[in-house]
Design a protein around this motif. Structure first.
Motif, PDB file in Angstrom:
ATOM      1  N   PRO A  58       0.804  -1.236   0.000  1.00  0.00           N
ATOM      2  CA  PRO A  58       0.000   0.000   0.000  1.00  0.00           C
ATOM      3  C   PRO A  58       0.833   1.282   0.000  1.00  0.00           C
ATOM      4  N   LYS A  59       1.968   1.274   0.683  1.00  0.00           N
ATOM      5  CA  LYS A  59       2.786   2.493   0.717  1.00  0.00           C
ATOM      6  C   LYS A  59       3.460   2.757  -0.616  1.00  0.00           C
ATOM      7  N   LEU A  60       3.867   1.656  -1.257  1.00  0.00           N
ATOM      8  CA  LEU A  60       4.480   1.805  -2.576  1.00  0.00           C
ATOM      9  C   LEU A  60       3.455   2.377  -3.547  1.00  0.00           C
ATOM     10  N   ALA A  62       0.833   4.077  -2.777  1.00  0.00           N
ATOM     11  CA  ALA A  62       0.487   5.447  -2.379  1.00  0.00           C
ATOM     12  C   ALA A  62       1.471   6.459  -2.963  1.00  0.00           C
ATOM     13  N   HIS A  63       2.773   6.131  -2.888  1.00  0.00           N
ATOM     14  CA  HIS A  63       3.740   7.104  -3.420  1.00  0.00           C
ATOM     15  C   HIS A  63       3.616   7.244  -4.931  1.00  0.00           C
ATOM     16  N   ALA A  64       3.443   6.105  -5.605  1.00  0.00           N
ATOM     17  CA  ALA A  64       3.294   6.164  -7.065  1.00  0.00           C
ATOM     18  C   ALA A  64       2.052   6.983  -7.438  1.00  0.00           C
ATOM     19  N   ILE A  65       0.934   6.698  -6.766  1.00  0.00           N
ATOM     20  CA  ILE A  65      -0.299   7.436  -7.084  1.00  0.00           C
ATOM     21  C   ILE A  65      -0.111   8.927  -6.828  1.00  0.00           C
ATOM     22  N   LYS A  66       0.528   9.276  -5.708  1.00  0.00           N
ATOM     23  CA  LYS A  66       0.750  10.694  -5.401  1.00  0.00           C
ATOM     24  C   LYS A  66       1.542  11.371  -6.507  1.00  0.00           C
ATOM     25  N   VAL A  67       2.610  10.718  -6.934  1.00  0.00           N
ATOM     26  CA  VAL A  67       3.445  11.348  -7.972  1.00  0.00           C
ATOM     27  C   VAL A  67       2.658  11.470  -9.286  1.00  0.00           C
ATOM     28  N   PHE A  68       1.980  10.402  -9.693  1.00  0.00           N
ATOM     29  CA  PHE A  68       1.228  10.455 -10.960  1.00  0.00           C
ATOM     30  C   PHE A  68       0.121  11.509 -10.868  1.00  0.00           C
ATOM     31  N   GLN A  92       4.037  22.316   3.013  1.00  0.00           N
ATOM     32  CA  GLN A  92       4.852  22.084   4.214  1.00  0.00           C
ATOM     33  C   GLN A  92       5.014  20.600   4.488  1.00  0.00           C
ATOM     34  N   TRP A  93       3.931  19.871   4.289  1.00  0.00           N
ATOM     35  CA  TRP A  93       3.957  18.428   4.487  1.00  0.00           C
ATOM     36  C   TRP A  93       4.927  17.775   3.506  1.00  0.00           C
ATOM     37  N   LEU A  94       4.783  18.128   2.214  1.00  0.00           N
ATOM     38  CA  LEU A  94       5.665  17.553   1.195  1.00  0.00           C
ATOM     39  C   LEU A  94       7.126  17.897   1.481  1.00  0.00           C
ATOM     40  N   VAL A  97       8.334  15.831   4.749  1.00  0.00           N
ATOM     41  CA  VAL A  97       8.494  14.375   4.522  1.00  0.00           C
ATOM     42  C   VAL A  97       9.795  14.107   3.758  1.00  0.00           C
ATOM     43  N   HIS A  98       9.991  14.836   2.683  1.00  0.00           N
ATOM     44  CA  HIS A  98      11.154  14.550   1.831  1.00  0.00           C
ATOM     45  C   HIS A  98      12.472  14.961   2.477  1.00  0.00           C
ATOM     46  N   LEU A  99      12.439  16.064   3.220  1.00  0.00           N
ATOM     47  CA  LEU A  99      13.648  16.467   3.958  1.00  0.00           C
ATOM     48  C   LEU A  99      14.030  15.382   4.961  1.00  0.00           C
ATOM     49  N   GLN A 100      13.015  14.938   5.692  1.00  0.00           N
ATOM     50  CA  GLN A 100      13.230  13.956   6.745  1.00  0.00           C
ATOM     51  C   GLN A 100      13.737  12.631   6.188  1.00  0.00           C
ATOM     52  N   LYS A 101      13.283  12.274   4.977  1.00  0.00           N
ATOM     53  CA  LYS A 101      13.715  11.014   4.366  1.00  0.00           C
ATOM     54  C   LYS A 101      15.081  11.132   3.691  1.00  0.00           C
ATOM     55  N   GLY A 102      15.636  12.325   3.661  1.00  0.00           N
ATOM     56  CA  GLY A 102      16.954  12.507   3.064  1.00  0.00           C
ATOM     57  C   GLY A 102      16.954  12.646   1.551  1.00  0.00           C
ATOM     58  N   VAL A 103      15.815  13.062   1.000  1.00  0.00           N
ATOM     59  CA  VAL A 103      15.733  13.266  -0.447  1.00  0.00           C
ATOM     60  C   VAL A 103      16.524  14.525  -0.819  1.00  0.00           C
ATOM     61  N   ILE A 104      17.299  14.430  -1.906  1.00  0.00           N
ATOM     62  CA  ILE A 104      18.063  15.592  -2.380  1.00  0.00           C
ATOM     63  C   ILE A 104      17.712  15.877  -3.844  1.00  0.00           C
ATOM     64  N   GLN A 141       7.642  21.507 -12.754  1.00  0.00           N
ATOM     65  CA  GLN A 141       7.084  22.644 -11.990  1.00  0.00           C
ATOM     66  C   GLN A 141       6.677  22.197 -10.589  1.00  0.00           C
ATOM     67  N   LEU A 142       6.107  20.998 -10.489  1.00  0.00           N
ATOM     68  CA  LEU A 142       5.726  20.471  -9.175  1.00  0.00           C
ATOM     69  C   LEU A 142       6.973  20.202  -8.335  1.00  0.00           C
ATOM     70  N   ALA A 143       7.954  19.551  -8.957  1.00  0.00           N
ATOM     71  CA  ALA A 143       9.200  19.228  -8.248  1.00  0.00           C
ATOM     72  C   ALA A 143       9.888  20.507  -7.769  1.00  0.00           C
ATOM     73  N   ALA A 145       8.481  23.294  -6.905  1.00  0.00           N
ATOM     74  CA  ALA A 145       7.760  23.810  -5.738  1.00  0.00           C
ATOM     75  C   ALA A 145       8.181  23.042  -4.482  1.00  0.00           C
ATOM     76  N   ILE A 146       8.304  21.719  -4.607  1.00  0.00           N
ATOM     77  CA  ILE A 146       8.706  20.899  -3.451  1.00  0.00           C
ATOM     78  C   ILE A 146      10.157  21.216  -3.053  1.00  0.00           C
ATOM     79  N   LYS A 147      11.019  21.310  -4.050  1.00  0.00           N
ATOM     80  CA  LYS A 147      12.437  21.592  -3.763  1.00  0.00           C
ATOM     81  C   LYS A 147      12.613  22.952  -3.094  1.00  0.00           C
TER      82      LYS A 147
HETATM   83  C1  HEM Z   1       6.750  10.304   0.764  1.00  0.00           C
HETATM   84  C2  HEM Z   1       4.896  12.878  -2.922  1.00  0.00           C
HETATM   85  C3  HEM Z   1       9.215  12.876  -5.122  1.00  0.00           C
HETATM   86  C4  HEM Z   1      10.887   9.874  -1.734  1.00  0.00           C
HETATM   87  C5  HEM Z   1       5.908  11.089  -0.012  1.00  0.00           C
HETATM   88  C6  HEM Z   1       4.572  11.455   0.360  1.00  0.00           C
HETATM   89  C7  HEM Z   1       4.052  12.157  -0.678  1.00  0.00           C
HETATM   90  C8  HEM Z   1       5.050  12.252  -1.704  1.00  0.00           C
HETATM   91  C9  HEM Z   1       2.666  12.765  -0.780  1.00  0.00           C
HETATM   92  C10 HEM Z   1       3.893  11.091   1.669  1.00  0.00           C
HETATM   93  C11 HEM Z   1       3.253   9.749   1.512  1.00  0.00           C
HETATM   94  C12 HEM Z   1       2.397   9.411   2.666  1.00  0.00           C
HETATM   95  O1  HEM Z   1       2.862   9.520   3.805  1.00  0.00           O
HETATM   96  O2  HEM Z   1       1.264   9.038   2.410  1.00  0.00           O
HETATM   97  C13 HEM Z   1       5.909  13.101  -3.849  1.00  0.00           C
HETATM   98  C14 HEM Z   1       5.770  13.874  -5.062  1.00  0.00           C
HETATM   99  C15 HEM Z   1       6.999  13.887  -5.667  1.00  0.00           C
HETATM  100  C16 HEM Z   1       7.891  13.111  -4.844  1.00  0.00           C
HETATM  101  C17 HEM Z   1       4.484  14.533  -5.526  1.00  0.00           C
HETATM  102  C18 HEM Z   1       7.465  14.517  -6.944  1.00  0.00           C
HETATM  103  C19 HEM Z   1       6.804  15.396  -7.655  1.00  0.00           C
HETATM  104  C20 HEM Z   1      10.048  12.076  -4.384  1.00  0.00           C
HETATM  105  C21 HEM Z   1      11.427  11.807  -4.697  1.00  0.00           C
HETATM  106  C22 HEM Z   1      11.881  10.929  -3.769  1.00  0.00           C
HETATM  107  C23 HEM Z   1      10.806  10.677  -2.838  1.00  0.00           C
HETATM  108  C24 HEM Z   1      12.175  12.427  -5.854  1.00  0.00           C
HETATM  109  C25 HEM Z   1      13.235  10.299  -3.689  1.00  0.00           C
HETATM  110  C26 HEM Z   1      13.668   9.465  -4.617  1.00  0.00           C
HETATM  111  C27 HEM Z   1       9.912   9.731  -0.773  1.00  0.00           C
HETATM  112  C28 HEM Z   1      10.063   8.885   0.407  1.00  0.00           C
HETATM  113  C29 HEM Z   1       8.871   8.995   1.129  1.00  0.00           C
HETATM  114  C30 HEM Z   1       8.023   9.928   0.381  1.00  0.00           C
HETATM  115  C31 HEM Z   1      11.279   8.050   0.745  1.00  0.00           C
HETATM  116  C32 HEM Z   1       8.491   8.244   2.406  1.00  0.00           C
HETATM  117  C33 HEM Z   1       7.754   6.995   1.935  1.00  0.00           C
HETATM  118  C34 HEM Z   1       7.774   5.845   2.905  1.00  0.00           C
HETATM  119  O3  HEM Z   1       8.855   5.364   3.249  1.00  0.00           O
HETATM  120  O4  HEM Z   1       6.695   5.402   3.299  1.00  0.00           O
HETATM  121  N1  HEM Z   1       6.179  11.597  -1.270  1.00  0.00           N
HETATM  122  N2  HEM Z   1       7.190  12.639  -3.755  1.00  0.00           N
HETATM  123  N3  HEM Z   1       9.697  11.381  -3.244  1.00  0.00           N
HETATM  124  N4  HEM Z   1       8.690  10.334  -0.755  1.00  0.00           N
HETATM  125 FE1  HEM Z   1       7.941  11.474  -2.249  1.00  0.00          FE
END
Ligand code: HEM
Length: 154
Positions: A58-60, A62-68, A92-94, A97-104, A141-143, A145-147
């Motif tokens: 489900p988490k995998l 969820a992340h894919a759906i969020k990005v798409f 702020q949430w986005l 989360v990404h800062l905390q996970k070490g995304v660069i 453009q989305l990326a 904003a997050i960055k």
């Molecule tokens: C978590 C969106 C790009 C790595 C999340 C969450 C959202 C999100 C909404 C929270 C998920 C939840 O808690 O339900 C996005 C969007 C992105 C993006 C819209 C690009 C436009 C990236 C990138 C990376 C990344 C580039 C790194 C390769 C992660 C990680 C988590 C996360 C590691 C925590 C997931 C877990 O371990 O459960 N992202 N993300 N994301 N994102 Fe992204």
């Protein structure tokens, strides 16, 4: 030139197709992310302790759906308003989360590549360079904003 109705339609059309098979395309998306950047694996809670990418996680999904989906929503906003609009709380949430996970920054390019390749595979003969460009621009453009938010929060 701004984001056109045609570009918006191309993104929406392909999201409609991908939505039909989230288990397959979310798995493919993550396989591509790890193929391009194996080092990204430990950042994801659902990948760090496994050798294989989990099926139907489900988490995998969820992340894919969020990005798409958020990329698709960005395409709509770019056409309507000329910019990506996110609420302060979402941003702020986005950011956190990404800062905390070490995304660069370079990780965003990896995810972009995986996203564009997933769209291409999902669309088959319906894929076009123009469709690719529309997804790429909406994602960038989305990326951005997050960055920016991540930099502000860091
Ligand atoms: C978590 C969106 C790009 C790595 C999340 C969450 C959202 C999100 C909404 C929270 C998920 C939840 O808690 O339900 C996005 C969007 C992105 C993006 C819209 C690009 C436009 C990236 C990138 C990376 C990344 C580039 C790194 C390769 C992660 C990680 C988590 C996360 C590691 C925590 C997931 C877990 O371990 O459960 N992202 N993300 N994301 N994102 Fe992204």
């Amino acid at each position: 030139m701004g984001f056109t109705e045609k570009q918006e339609a191309l993104v929406k059309e392909s999201w409609e197709v991908m939505k039909q098979n989230i288990p397959e395309f979310s798995l493919r998306f993550f396989s591509l992310i790890l193929e391009i950047a194996p080092a990204a694996k430990p950042m994801f809670s659902f990948l760090k302790d496994t050798d294989e990418i989990p099926q139907n996680n489900p988490k995998l999904k969820a992340h894919a759906i969020k990005v798409f989906k958020m990329t698709c929503e960005s395409a709509i906003q770019l056409r309507e308003k000329g910019e990506v609009v996110l609420s302060e709380s979402t941003l702020q949430w986005l950011g956190s989360v990404h800062l905390q996970k070490g995304v660069i920054d370079p990780h965003f390019q990896v995810v972009k590549e995986a996203l564009l390749r997933t769209v291409k595979e999902a669309m088959g003969e319906k894929w076009s360079e123009e469709m690719n460009g529309a997804w790429g621009e909406a994602y960038d453009q989305l990326a951005n904003a997050i960055k920016d938010e991540m930099k502000a929060e860091a």
